[in-house]
Design a protein around this motif. Sequence first.
Motif, PDB file in Angstrom:
ATOM      1  N   LYS A 140      -0.832  -6.629  -6.323  1.00  0.00           N
ATOM      2  CA  LYS A 140      -1.856  -5.687  -5.852  1.00  0.00           C
ATOM      3  C   LYS A 140      -3.251  -6.261  -6.067  1.00  0.00           C
ATOM      4  CE  LYS A 140       0.757  -1.386  -6.114  1.00  0.00           C
ATOM      5  NZ  LYS A 140       0.883  -0.040  -6.722  1.00  0.00           N
ATOM      6  N   SER A 194      -9.865  -5.342   0.027  1.00  0.00           N
ATOM      7  CA  SER A 194     -10.488  -4.008   0.168  1.00  0.00           C
ATOM      8  C   SER A 194     -12.002  -4.133   0.295  1.00  0.00           C
ATOM      9  CB  SER A 194     -10.121  -3.164  -1.037  1.00  0.00           C
ATOM     10  OG  SER A 194     -10.552  -3.767  -2.239  1.00  0.00           O
ATOM     11  N   LEU A 251      -4.334  -6.663  -2.345  1.00  0.00           N
ATOM     12  CA  LEU A 251      -4.998  -5.417  -1.974  1.00  0.00           C
ATOM     13  C   LEU A 251      -6.440  -5.373  -2.421  1.00  0.00           C
ATOM     14  CD1 LEU A 251      -2.213  -2.759  -2.663  1.00  0.00           C
ATOM     15  CD2 LEU A 251      -2.686  -4.082  -0.584  1.00  0.00           C
ATOM     16  N   GLN A 266       0.817  -1.201   0.000  1.00  0.00           N
ATOM     17  CA  GLN A 266       0.000   0.000   0.000  1.00  0.00           C
ATOM     18  C   GLN A 266       0.856   1.258   0.000  1.00  0.00           C
ATOM     19  OE1 GLN A 266      -2.385  -0.961   3.480  1.00  0.00           O
ATOM     20  NE2 GLN A 266      -4.186  -1.301   2.180  1.00  0.00           N
TER      21      GLN A 266
END
Length: 502
Positions: A494, A502, A498, A451
């Motif tokens: 990612k 999320s 991520l 991040q």
Amino acid sequence: MDSNLLNIFNKELTSQQQEWYKVLAEYIIHQAKNTPLTITELTTKLVGTRSMSEDTAKDFAESLISRGRTAKVSAATLTKELENNGLIEKGPVETDKNSARRFLDNLEKKKLITIDHCSGRSGNICTLNFYIYSGQTLEGVVPAQNPLYIKRNADSICEEYLTFGMMNNQSRAFLKIKSPRYTGKTSLLIRLREFAKKKDAAVGLIDLEGHQFSYELFIDGESNEENKEKYQQFLDTFKRVVEQEFNSHLNSYRPGFSSPKWGNISLAEKFTEDLEEKIFSPIQKPKVLLIDGIDIILGTHLQDPFLRILRTWCEQKMKRLKNSSSIIFPNIIIAFSTESYFDRESPLQNVGTEIELPKFTDDQILSLAGLYGLVWHDGSESASSLKHFLSGNPYLINMALYEISRKNIDLETFKQQKLFPNSRFLKHLRKIVEKIEKCKELEQTFCNWLQQQDSYLDEKSKIQLAKLGAIEFENENNMIQPKIPCQLYEQYFKQQFLNQNS
């Protein structure tokens, strides 16, 4: 590569002739890489057969030799190669080389090869104008004779150091080959082994990640005593593997190793003494010891003591001092991919010679693309684009070019399809992600760092992630900083760590 040659190969050669050509091409490239003609030899031939000036011929000779596609080939040689590959039957009929001779002449007429006719019976000089690699994709180490191996400056530098170190009156070479994971360290070690053997040296290649070393040895014990016991087992295993590697040079001599008791003589001293007296000393010829897989000890209880041993060898056993006796120890080359000392000095600091193994350049990618038979009309632009996308990583570049050539797609289509189901890239990246996910603490640390990549990443996590190939390091303002290896990795990591969280 001329696209017209690709059309000629596909349309004007029968399937049998295409197979013959592949055998011829593999032979020429193999010979050119192992026993290349000198520029002087080829220049002389060109001046005599092409009515060139010497300067023009020399320039042309340098061009041909740099491509590694020139070697002496006779019809008899080609016939033998075809027999060895099972493409023609062995027997009296094949003593007539006319079919091979006609085949070579036909290739020259079609401009697929160039033949410089020589006097004598050793064979004419054949240069490939067209080549397509037809073997399997490379999954890791590039085999010793594989034509897809691309030499870099580091190859020549290592060979020079070894050549000097194998001289009787010189200090031994201690080389530290350093580069990120999947950039060709083991492939280079294999070639250095073959190089040293051709120099009539005794050579041993030890892989610390090989099956001879129990993985349990590298796991930190619950007490100092347990770590000491594992350290002794590691050194004992190392000695046995070294003995196996140099066994053919020990004749009937068989070293008998004994383990020291604590407090009597240190493990490191006994270890060094055994190797010197019972393995290295009996071998009366130049010696080379290559150690791969150093990464596996980094961050473990074995790291400091073993690296200190290597430092001691370099400083006390491998240097040529005035009025000293002959050096018993071998030249040593180690390979590793990650930093392990971020906040303190490494035992190998200022010891030996560090060899950086660079990633592929645009020209090297173009050369490799040519071996896969790819025709890029924009040349360096496509090579630069692929290098930027995969950060010039040799392993990834090879995979990409293999998929592009086999699927007959362009570079942009490849980028869109790179993570399709059954893609080799998807399988490769999934393996890395699965290993990260096995350790929840490491996974969370990695997510936090993804991040904000300028945030702090602890030393233990750096080593673990670098060993997996998930990160590599660059020197920024004299500070070693972690980074994602390439665009492909960053996109996938990612997406996995991520976007899903999320």
